[in-house]
Design a protein around this motif. Structure first.
Motif, PDB file in Angstrom:
ATOM      1  N   ASN A   1       4.834   6.563  -2.141  1.00  0.00           N
ATOM      2  CA  ASN A   1       5.493   5.473  -1.487  1.00  0.00           C
ATOM      3  C   ASN A   1       5.372   4.125  -1.685  1.00  0.00           C
ATOM      4  OD1 ASN A   1       7.989   6.957  -3.199  1.00  0.00           O
ATOM      5  ND2 ASN A   1       8.659   8.034  -0.717  1.00  0.00           N
ATOM      6  N   TYR A   2       5.606   2.861  -2.058  1.00  0.00           N
ATOM      7  CA  TYR A   2       5.326   1.755  -2.127  1.00  0.00           C
ATOM      8  C   TYR A   2       6.448   0.891  -1.885  1.00  0.00           C
ATOM      9  CZ  TYR A   2       5.013   1.609  -7.077  1.00  0.00           C
ATOM     10  OH  TYR A   2       4.410   1.587  -8.352  1.00  0.00           O
TER      11      TYR A   2
ATOM     12  N   GLU B   1       1.136  -1.192  -0.166  1.00  0.00           N
ATOM     13  CA  GLU B   1      -0.130   0.039   0.053  1.00  0.00           C
ATOM     14  C   GLU B   1       0.547   1.137   0.298  1.00  0.00           C
ATOM     15  OE1 GLU B   1      -3.232   0.404  -0.510  1.00  0.00           O
ATOM     16  OE2 GLU B   1      -3.316  -1.898  -0.215  1.00  0.00           O
TER      17      GLU B   1
ATOM     18  N   ASN C   1       2.439   4.718   0.809  1.00  0.00           N
ATOM     19  CA  ASN C   1       2.588   5.487   2.429  1.00  0.00           C
ATOM     20  C   ASN C   1       1.507   7.155   1.364  1.00  0.00           C
ATOM     21  OD1 ASN C   1       4.340   7.107   0.852  1.00  0.00           O
ATOM     22  ND2 ASN C   1       6.078   6.318   2.298  1.00  0.00           N
ATOM     23  N   GLU C   2       1.604   8.601   2.483  1.00  0.00           N
ATOM     24  CA  GLU C   2       1.092   9.836   2.377  1.00  0.00           C
ATOM     25  C   GLU C   2       2.367  10.240   0.814  1.00  0.00           C
ATOM     26  OE1 GLU C   2       1.873  11.603   5.786  1.00  0.00           O
ATOM     27  OE2 GLU C   2      -0.037  10.893   6.676  1.00  0.00           O
ATOM     28  N   GLU C   3       3.628   9.871   0.934  1.00  0.00           N
ATOM     29  CA  GLU C   3       4.110  10.847  -0.205  1.00  0.00           C
ATOM     30  C   GLU C   3       3.694   9.919  -1.909  1.00  0.00           C
ATOM     31  OE1 GLU C   3       6.329   9.505   2.829  1.00  0.00           O
ATOM     32  OE2 GLU C   3       5.873  11.706   3.688  1.00  0.00           O
TER      33      GLU C   3
END
Length: 201
Positions: free
Chosen positions: A158-159, A152, A154-156
């Motif tokens: 990135n996974y 999943e 993230n807030e930025e």
């Protein structure tokens, strides 16, 4: 008389074992797992780090080591690429030109041809980067009985990407021959690569 029969039976058995071990002594002994005949020959249709179509025929006649990964990988990928580069450098100069490492990125969303080029060039000039549409990558992974998945974001945004750490080695005819794991040293890898080249010669 009975003792003589037993002796000759034991002697015959010992001779058979000796002959059998002698027959196998000419076969190459690999450090990696021998997968000859267990997986299909090398075949793919992807895009290389120059943005050009890439296929198995591009490096025909060379021993090829294929690894699935992605450039944002924090540990397994850079370690494996560094080890493979050391393995190639451990080979005699005249053998290095007959060896190519195929780094297949399973993260086409982020790994552009430019990014792949920067990544593979950092690790060595015998390493070639390539990727393609997710569907093509799924088919290729399935062909060699592996898989990959996406975490999943993230807030930025990135996974992480999960993937196998195995290295698939194909001989100069493109046949799947060896499966390498991370427990091999660069020297052991180099010895296996050279063994395949010597076998073909």
């Amino acid at each position: 008389m009975r003792c003589q029969k037993r002796f000759f039976a034991a002697a015959s058995a010992a001779l058979a074992v000796t002959l059998l071990s002698g027959c196998g002594s000419s076969e190459p002994s690999f450090h990696a797992k021998d997968i000859s005949g267990l997986m299909p020959e090398l075949s793919y249709s992807l895009t290389n780090s120059k943005g050009e179509p890439a296929s198995a025929s591009d490096y025909e006649g060379q021993v090829r080591a294929m690894f699935f990964g992605f450039t944002n990988c924090p540990d397994v990928c850079p370690t494996t690429m560094a080890e493979l580069n050391k393995a190639v450098k451990a080979m005699p100069d005249d053998k290095q030109d007959d060896m190519t490492v195929l780094f297949v990125s399973v993260d086409p969303e982020r790994d552009t041809p430019e990014k792949l080029a920067q990544y593979t060039n950092f690790f060595g000039d015998r390493i070639v980067g390539m990727t393609g549409p997710e569907a093509s990558l799924r088919d290729l992974a399935k062909r060699y009985r592996t898989t990959f998945g996406y975490g999943e974001p993230n807030e930025e945004g990135n996974y992480d990407v999960s993937h196998s750490g195995a290295i698939y080695v194909f001989d100069e005819q493109g046949k799947a021959r060896l499966l390498m794991r991370s427990d091999l040293t660069p020297e052991q890898m180099a010895a296996d690569f050279e063994a395949l080249m010597t076998e073909a010669g």
